[in-house]
Structures are given as C-alpha cells and as structure tokens.
Design an enzyme around this catalytic site. Structure first.
Site, PDB file in Angstrom:
ATOM      1  N   ASP A   1      -0.623 -12.312 -15.597  1.00 39.32           N
ATOM      2  CA  ASP A   1       0.300 -11.443 -14.832  1.00 39.32           C
ATOM      3  C   ASP A   1       1.769 -11.874 -14.828  1.00 39.32           C
ATOM      4  O   ASP A   1       2.442 -11.766 -13.788  1.00 39.32           O
ATOM      5  CB  ASP A   1      -0.193 -11.322 -13.379  1.00 39.32           C
TER       6      ASP A   1
ATOM      7  N   LYS B   1      -5.856  -5.217 -15.657  1.00 38.96           N
ATOM      8  CA  LYS B   1      -6.866  -5.473 -14.616  1.00 38.96           C
ATOM      9  C   LYS B   1      -6.419  -4.854 -13.283  1.00 38.96           C
ATOM     10  O   LYS B   1      -5.254  -4.971 -12.909  1.00 38.96           O
ATOM     11  CB  LYS B   1      -7.125  -6.975 -14.479  1.00 38.96           C
TER      12      LYS B   1
ATOM     13  N   VAL C   1       0.977 -16.254 -12.883  1.00 40.24           N
ATOM     14  CA  VAL C   1       1.262 -16.110 -11.449  1.00 40.24           C
ATOM     15  C   VAL C   1       0.271 -15.143 -10.796  1.00 40.24           C
ATOM     16  O   VAL C   1      -0.269 -14.288 -11.471  1.00 40.24           O
ATOM     17  CB  VAL C   1       2.705 -15.580 -11.244  1.00 40.24           C
TER      18      VAL C   1
ATOM     19  N   CYS D   1      -3.962 -14.663  -8.239  1.00 41.32           N
ATOM     20  CA  CYS D   1      -4.647 -14.226  -9.466  1.00 41.32           C
ATOM     21  C   CYS D   1      -5.064 -15.381 -10.376  1.00 41.32           C
ATOM     22  O   CYS D   1      -6.085 -15.292 -11.062  1.00 41.32           O
ATOM     23  CB  CYS D   1      -3.782 -13.221 -10.204  1.00 41.32           C
TER      24      CYS D   1
HETATM   25  C1  C5J Z   1      -1.093 -11.969  -8.622  1.00 41.26           C
HETATM   26  C2  C5J Z   1      -0.729 -10.972  -6.465  1.00 41.26           C
HETATM   27  N1  C5J Z   1      -0.926 -11.713  -9.908  1.00 41.26           N
HETATM   28  N2  C5J Z   1      -0.202 -12.091  -5.963  1.00 41.26           N
HETATM   29  N3  C5J Z   1      -1.078 -10.898  -7.772  1.00 41.26           N
HETATM   30  O1  C5J Z   1      -1.245 -13.104  -8.213  1.00 41.26           O
HETATM   31  O2  C5J Z   1      -0.867 -10.014  -5.751  1.00 41.26           O
END
Ligand code: C5J
Length: 241
Positions: free
Chosen positions: A29, A134, A162, A167
């Site tokens: 992400d 996803k 991140v 995630c």
């Molecule tokens: C991820 C989130 N990618 N923090 N998403 O960690 O909502």
C-alpha cells in the site's frame, strides 16, 4: 536440479535465512492515498509526512531486489467505484469530514483506478511485477495473493510498506497462519504513530519471532548483494476475488 542458494540476513530475533528463488518482496500500500496530502490517510486525521521516510530506503531495496531477480508484489488498498466491496463499518468509521469514495484533490478517496489510490511514482511497478488490489487490510483477504504465492512457489516474504501496525501487520499475521516466513524491513515500513512503529516491530520479533523477523534495509541489502541476477516480464494487475 539446482541447490537452493540460502542467504542469511542479520535480523532480530536471530538471522533470517532465505532462498531468493522462493522469496518475494511484498510492498504494501505505498499509495498516494496514504503518503500524500488529500488522501485516505489524511482524511483519518493523520500527518502523512510521518510515512515518507520509508520511500528512500524502499527505493534502494526495490532496485536491488529487481536486480537480484526476486519476485516483486505490490498491493493497493481500495474499493470498487460503487463501494459494493466496502464494509459499511469501514465507510462510516472515524466520523471525519471525508470518507472513502468522497471526491478529493487526487480523485475519489481509496477508489480503484483513481490517481490517489495508485502507487507513488518512486515505487511504481514495472513489467513483470504483480499488483494486488485488496479491499481489506490483509493482502490475503478476498484477493488472489495466496494463489499467486503458491503458483510461484514462494516460501518467504520480505515485507515493506504502510502502515506498520495495520496493513503490514495484518498481512504478516495472515502469512504466518499460512506457513510463510516473513522478514519485515524496519526502515521500509512506516506508521503515522512513532510509538506504534516501535511496538509493532517488537511484536513481530518477540517470543523467538512469533510472527517473523525484523531487519534494517542495509542488512537485507548486504545479504542480497551475494545473490545472482535473473529475469522479468509484463505487469499483472489482479482484482479482488
Ligand atoms: C493501511 C490503513 N494500508 N492504515 N491501511 O495500513 O488503513
């Protein structure tokens, strides 16, 4: 038959050993929606600049990983334009002024196909790399990720991206339950909360490596420098199942 070329990385709680032929770099992400102003991260009240220190070390890891011929898999969190894959709880939670699907300066927030939902330029996927879209926090949930790993004979995951405690952690935990060995690169994962960053990394390596291993990117790069180069083909984008 070739003998697996095991490489060892100086890591916590002890050295992480992997065969480049059965290892994937998984970049979670690294999207504008999380790393740039006006996106999902900021809509939740976060200071997105907190995540940007991951970019430089991750660029170096990505370049070296590509050169060594490891499988590279990117993920992007996001939803269908009609939000049919977004749980109502995720839509309403936070009580902020903007929500998933609302218009923002980089397009509709966290919607697949929008500019803000895509990966930042510095880490853009190249031909031969898989991009997993996803709808959830974990990369395995409602995606082809698990099937891709099996099909490619992957046994170990080097994980970056991140956010560390959301995630990244969810994916590492999902991977553990499926039998994958995970190395988390400490300076290539980021959190909006410094204390969560520290504790989330400790949680991975505690109890003899309850979820896996943690290493700095320079230690990973030093180990990878001993591996031989390999080949690549066209980018594949896999939508959620
Ligand atoms: C991820 C989130 N990618 N923090 N998403 O960690 O909502």
């Amino acid at each position: 038959m070739t003998t697996p070329a095991a490489i060892s990385v100086d890591a916590r709680p002890y050295e992480f050993t992997f065969d480049p032929a059965t290892t994937a770099l998984v970049i979670i992400d690294m999207q504008r929606d999380f790393l740039e102003p006006g996106g999902f991260g900021e809509s939740l009240g976060n200071d997105v600049s907190q995540l940007r220190s991951t970019i430089k070390p991750l660029e170096a890891v990505l370049a070296a990983t590509r050169a060594a011929g490891l499988e590279v898999i990117h993920t992007r969190e996001g939803h269908l334009p009609d939000l049919s894959d977004c749980p109502p709880s995720k839509l309403t939670r936070g009580r902020g002024d903007t929500h998933i699907g609302d218009p923002g300066p980089k397009g509709r927030i966290l919607i697949r196909g929008e500019y803000g939902q895509d990966i930042i330029d510095e880490l853009a996927p190249i031909d031969g790399e898989i991009v997993i879209d996803k709808p959830g926090k974990g990369a395995f949930y409602a995606t082809a990720f698990g099937d891709v790993l099996i099909e490619k004979g992957i046994k170990s995951l080097v994980v970056a991206g991140v956010t560390t405690e959301v995630c990244v952690h969810t994916t590492v935990r999902e991977a553990n339950d499926r039998g994958y060995e995970c190395l988390v690169l400490a300076d290539c994962v980021g959190s909006y909360f410094p204390e969560f960053q520290r504790v989330a990394l400790e949680m991975v390596a505690a109890q003899g490596g309850i979820f896996g291993w943690v290493a700095g990117s320079t230690d990973f790069l030093a180990a990878l420098a001993t591996a031989a180069p390999a080949t690549a083909s066209a980018t594949t984008v896999l939508q959620p199942s």
